[in-house]
Motif scaffolding. Structure first.
Motif, mmCIF file in Angstrom:
data_model
loop_
_atom_site.group_PDB
_atom_site.id
_atom_site.type_symbol
_atom_site.label_atom_id
_atom_site.label_comp_id
_atom_site.label_asym_id
_atom_site.label_seq_id
_atom_site.Cartn_x
_atom_site.Cartn_y
_atom_site.Cartn_z
ATOM 1 N N THR A 265 37.628 32.909 39.726
ATOM 2 C CA THR A 265 38.024 33.518 38.452
ATOM 3 C C THR A 265 38.525 32.421 37.530
ATOM 4 O O THR A 265 39.523 31.741 37.824
ATOM 5 C CB THR A 265 39.119 34.569 38.667
ATOM 6 O OG1 THR A 265 38.645 35.563 39.579
ATOM 7 C CG2 THR A 265 39.489 35.234 37.352
ATOM 8 N N SER A 266 37.859 32.232 36.417
ATOM 9 C CA SER A 266 38.117 31.097 35.531
ATOM 10 C C SER A 266 39.535 31.098 34.987
ATOM 11 O O SER A 266 40.101 32.143 34.653
ATOM 12 C CB SER A 266 37.128 31.122 34.363
ATOM 13 O OG SER A 266 37.393 30.062 33.460
ATOM 14 N N ARG A 267 40.094 29.880 34.888
ATOM 15 C CA ARG A 267 41.387 29.708 34.225
ATOM 16 C C ARG A 267 41.327 28.605 33.170
ATOM 17 O O ARG A 267 42.367 28.175 32.650
ATOM 18 C CB ARG A 267 42.496 29.430 35.241
ATOM 19 C CG ARG A 267 42.375 28.150 35.978
ATOM 20 C CD ARG A 267 43.395 28.049 37.116
ATOM 21 N NE ARG A 267 44.765 28.263 36.713
ATOM 22 C CZ ARG A 267 45.567 27.326 36.205
ATOM 23 N NH1 ARG A 267 45.106 26.095 36.012
ATOM 24 N NH2 ARG A 267 46.808 27.606 35.906
ATOM 25 N N ALA A 268 40.107 28.136 32.838
ATOM 26 C CA ALA A 268 39.947 27.099 31.807
ATOM 27 C C ALA A 268 38.533 27.205 31.233
ATOM 28 O O ALA A 268 37.610 27.639 31.916
ATOM 29 C CB ALA A 268 40.181 25.714 32.396
ATOM 30 N N PRO A 269 38.328 26.806 29.974
ATOM 31 C CA PRO A 269 37.018 26.945 29.329
ATOM 32 C C PRO A 269 35.942 26.085 29.983
ATOM 33 O O PRO A 269 36.234 25.090 30.646
ATOM 34 C CB PRO A 269 37.276 26.476 27.890
ATOM 35 C CG PRO A 269 38.751 26.508 27.713
ATOM 36 C CD PRO A 269 39.342 26.263 29.062
ATOM 37 N N TYR A 270 34.689 26.488 29.773
ATOM 38 C CA TYR A 270 33.540 25.751 30.307
ATOM 39 C C TYR A 270 33.427 24.368 29.663
ATOM 40 O O TYR A 270 34.022 24.071 28.627
ATOM 41 C CB TYR A 270 32.247 26.540 30.108
ATOM 42 C CG TYR A 270 32.171 27.322 28.817
ATOM 43 C CD1 TYR A 270 31.985 26.686 27.589
ATOM 44 C CD2 TYR A 270 32.306 28.711 28.816
ATOM 45 C CE1 TYR A 270 31.931 27.397 26.415
ATOM 46 C CE2 TYR A 270 32.254 29.442 27.628
ATOM 47 C CZ TYR A 270 32.062 28.780 26.433
ATOM 48 O OH TYR A 270 32.017 29.492 25.266
ATOM 49 N N HIS A 271 32.602 23.529 30.312
ATOM 50 C CA HIS A 271 32.496 22.126 29.905
ATOM 51 C C HIS A 271 31.038 21.677 29.940
ATOM 52 O O HIS A 271 30.361 21.840 30.959
ATOM 53 C CB HIS A 271 33.335 21.268 30.867
ATOM 54 C CG HIS A 271 33.197 19.791 30.690
ATOM 55 N ND1 HIS A 271 33.322 19.158 29.471
ATOM 56 C CD2 HIS A 271 32.948 18.803 31.595
ATOM 57 C CE1 HIS A 271 33.169 17.854 29.636
ATOM 58 N NE2 HIS A 271 32.923 17.615 30.904
ATOM 59 N N PRO B 282 35.199 24.768 35.229
ATOM 60 C CA PRO B 282 35.912 23.524 35.541
ATOM 61 C C PRO B 282 37.128 23.754 36.434
ATOM 62 O O PRO B 282 37.483 22.893 37.240
ATOM 63 C CB PRO B 282 36.332 22.997 34.166
ATOM 64 C CG PRO B 282 35.418 23.672 33.200
ATOM 65 C CD PRO B 282 35.139 25.020 33.785
ATOM 66 N N ASP B 283 37.781 24.897 36.276
ATOM 67 C CA ASP B 283 38.930 25.237 37.109
ATOM 68 C C ASP B 283 38.998 26.754 37.209
ATOM 69 O O ASP B 283 38.996 27.450 36.196
ATOM 70 C CB ASP B 283 40.230 24.672 36.537
ATOM 71 C CG ASP B 283 41.422 24.884 37.451
ATOM 72 O OD1 ASP B 283 41.217 25.148 38.655
ATOM 73 O OD2 ASP B 283 42.570 24.790 36.961
ATOM 74 N N ALA B 284 39.044 27.238 38.433
ATOM 75 C CA ALA B 284 39.086 28.679 38.668
ATOM 76 C C ALA B 284 40.079 28.976 39.775
ATOM 77 O O ALA B 284 40.397 28.105 40.605
ATOM 78 C CB ALA B 284 37.700 29.195 39.062
ATOM 79 N N VAL B 285 40.575 30.192 39.798
ATOM 80 C CA VAL B 285 41.339 30.673 40.940
ATOM 81 C C VAL B 285 40.339 31.069 42.010
ATOM 82 O O VAL B 285 39.557 32.007 41.833
ATOM 83 C CB VAL B 285 42.220 31.870 40.559
ATOM 84 C CG1 VAL B 285 42.939 32.405 41.791
ATOM 85 C CG2 VAL B 285 43.222 31.469 39.476
ATOM 86 N N GLY B 286 40.312 30.318 43.103
ATOM 87 C CA GLY B 286 39.382 30.592 44.183
ATOM 88 C C GLY B 286 40.079 31.298 45.332
ATOM 89 O O GLY B 286 41.185 30.929 45.720
ATOM 90 N N GLU B 287 39.433 32.330 45.872
ATOM 91 C CA GLU B 287 39.963 33.065 47.016
ATOM 92 C C GLU B 287 38.870 33.188 48.060
ATOM 93 O O GLU B 287 37.785 33.714 47.773
ATOM 94 C CB GLU B 287 40.472 34.434 46.594
ATOM 95 C CG GLU B 287 41.632 34.352 45.609
ATOM 96 C CD GLU B 287 42.278 35.707 45.348
ATOM 97 O OE1 GLU B 287 42.967 36.230 46.235
ATOM 98 O OE2 GLU B 287 42.061 36.231 44.247
ATOM 99 N N VAL B 288 39.147 32.701 49.266
ATOM 100 C CA VAL B 288 38.162 32.619 50.346
ATOM 101 C C VAL B 288 38.596 33.513 51.497
ATOM 102 O O VAL B 288 39.766 33.502 51.903
ATOM 103 C CB VAL B 288 38.023 31.166 50.844
ATOM 104 C CG1 VAL B 288 37.116 31.089 52.071
ATOM 105 C CG2 VAL B 288 37.511 30.266 49.730
ATOM 106 N N ASP B 289 37.649 34.277 52.032
ATOM 107 C CA ASP B 289 37.889 35.098 53.221
ATOM 108 C C ASP B 289 36.615 35.074 54.050
ATOM 109 O O ASP B 289 35.675 35.830 53.790
ATOM 110 C CB ASP B 289 38.268 36.519 52.826
ATOM 111 C CG ASP B 289 38.748 37.348 54.019
ATOM 112 O OD1 ASP B 289 38.747 36.820 55.157
ATOM 113 O OD2 ASP B 289 39.110 38.523 53.818
ATOM 114 N N MET B 290 36.566 34.156 55.039
ATOM 115 C CA MET B 290 35.340 33.917 55.794
ATOM 116 C C MET B 290 35.604 33.918 57.292
ATOM 117 O O MET B 290 36.714 33.648 57.750
ATOM 118 C CB MET B 290 34.748 32.541 55.428
ATOM 119 C CG MET B 290 34.587 32.256 53.961
ATOM 120 S SD MET B 290 33.212 33.136 53.234
ATOM 121 C CE MET B 290 31.864 32.457 54.157
ATOM 122 N N LYS B 291 34.541 34.210 58.052
ATOM 123 C CA LYS B 291 34.499 33.974 59.483
ATOM 124 C C LYS B 291 33.391 32.960 59.744
ATOM 125 O O LYS B 291 32.237 33.181 59.370
ATOM 126 C CB LYS B 291 34.200 35.259 60.242
ATOM 127 C CG LYS B 291 35.352 36.234 60.324
ATOM 128 C CD LYS B 291 36.376 35.796 61.363
ATOM 129 C CE LYS B 291 37.423 36.885 61.583
ATOM 130 N NZ LYS B 291 38.444 36.475 62.576
#
Length: 429
Positions: A201-207, A232-241
């Protein structure tokens, strides 16, 4: 043939000129026709295609705000058909905000081994997914799986605005918002024993490499190397096996894509790239030397946002300096670098513009998550940095004299700290 032999053979075959920019009329790209529409759809076969390939290296930008059609065009295939000399890929990553040893990277490739010699030498398909995952216990998982066909699609009327599906691999991505500010990457690979999803989920404009320019914007970071940085900067959330082990974390995420109309080794002498979050600052760096470039020009693209507000998005090499740091007695800090020069970190210096001072950052490498210890490495990293005000802004604010920014400044109690993912390619022997 091994990837290293491919590098040697291709380097020996080519002596090339490096034009600074290519202006390509979109009407001359039959493979990409329709990409100006969000409903455009591209079906990419898994075999090498005959014929001359063409690439898009600039795009119309009549306003400083990119509309949905333009954004999808930037996330669409940029080169085609995929013959033996070209590559195009979509890259996504996340690094943990609390433990930078933990990370996840997924890349969707359309390339042959001869175009990008760091792929699987035994895999004939030009469509491959690569995944790299690093765990807190030091374990690094990496593997790849070939696809039978790749489909990249624009708005489908069902809430997706850019999507990619590498069929039969179990890997796909979807943009969930019209402005491409949110993505999900879904994985259900029985072959690799990987299942789960991660969101960005983006937290800064594209580049774009030189920012958004008047009327038409450049998409080359350097001659023949296209680059678009949509997150360029996003809130990343990972849920993997992954092979039964849980990988679940949150941290800075990122999405970009690269492409070229000729083999990687024909263009790249050295390539330093990275991104991360440093206190309130979102930063991206890209510093590049071209192979056989008699001018010895440095190609650089710099990006800095603060609290989501853009400060710098430009390709002027005077704005950004990137230099390797090495242990005494090693070649890790040599610049320009040569193959097998492995740094312990990098020193970054950004000019933030009039009144904003300079941002200095030391990046220390942590987990090695990809690479061959010779021509290519990717790491997670720690960052520590500080903004030093310019002389003019200090006088305006009544502050003391301007300080010289150096490594000593980066250990004070006011230092900014953060995490990063970074990489280097160095192909010069």
């Amino acid at each position: 043939m091994s990837p290293l032999l491919v590098i040697y053979a291709l380097l020996a075959q080519h002596t090339l000129a490096f034009p600074r920019q290519h202006n390509v009329n979109e009407k001359s790209l039959p493979y990409l026709r329709g990409s100006r529409s969000r409903s455009g759809s591209y079906r990419i076969p898994n075999t090498v295609q005959n014929g001359t390939s063409k690439a898009r290296f600039d795009i119309l930008t009549p306003t400083t705000t990119l509309n949905a059609d333009t954004l999808f065009t930037l996330d669409a295939p940029q080169v085609g058909p995929i013959n033996s000399s070209v590559f195009d890929w979509w890259y996504f990553d996340v690094v943990s905000e609390t433990n930078p040893d933990v990370s996840l990277v997924v890349t969707f490739f359309t390339s042959t081994l001869s175009a990008f010699p760091f792929l699987d030498a035994d895999e004939p398909s030009i469509l491959n997914i690569w995944i790299w995952a690093s765990f807190a216990n030091g374990t690094v998982f990496k593997d790849s799986v070939p696809a039978t066909v790749a489909t990249v699609t624009g708005a489908d009327g069902a809430g997706t605005y850019s999507s990619g599906n590498w069929s039969t691999t179990g890997f796909s991505w979807n943009a969930l918002t019209e402005d491409l500010s949110q993505y999900e990457i879904i994985i259900a690979s029985e072959k690799l024993q990987v299942e789960g999803r991660f969101t960005l989920t983006s937290r800064a404009p594209y580049h774009l490499p030189c920012g958004i320019q008047k009327e038409r914007s450049q998409l080359e970071i350097a001659p023949h190397i296209g680059w678009v940085n949509l997150l360029p900067d996003a809130v990343g959330e990972v849920d993997m096996k992954i092979h039964g082990s849980t990988l679940k974390f949150r941290g800075p995420g990122y999405h970009d894509k690269n492409w070229s109309d000729r083999p990687f080794v024909d263009s790249v002498q050295s390539w330093y790239w990275g991104h991360g979050r440093l206190g309130p600052y979102s930063i991206v760096w890209f510093s590049y030397l071209a192979m056989n470039d008699t001018t010895n020009a440095t190609y650089a693209s710099s990006y800095v946002a603060k609290d989501g507000e853009l400060l710098v998005s430009a390709c002027d090499p005077s704005i950004l300096t990137v230099r390797p740091i090495g242990q005494p007695g090693t070649t890790g800090g040599r610049y320009p670098p040569y193959a097998r020069d492995i740094p312990e970190g990098f020193r970054l210096e950004y000019d933030l513009g009039e009144g904003n001072g300079r941002l200095g950052v030391n990046v220390s490498v942590r987990a090695a998550i990809a690479g061959d210890e010779e021509y290519y490495m990717r790491w997670t990293g720690d960052m520590i940095g500080e903004v030093v005000e310019s002389e003019r802004s200090e006088k305006a604010g009544g502050g003391g004299p301007k300080r010289e920014m150096g490594e000593r400044d980066l250990h004070s109690s006011s230092s900014l700290v953060g995490v990063a993912i970074l990489e280097q390619f160095v192909l010069l022997e």
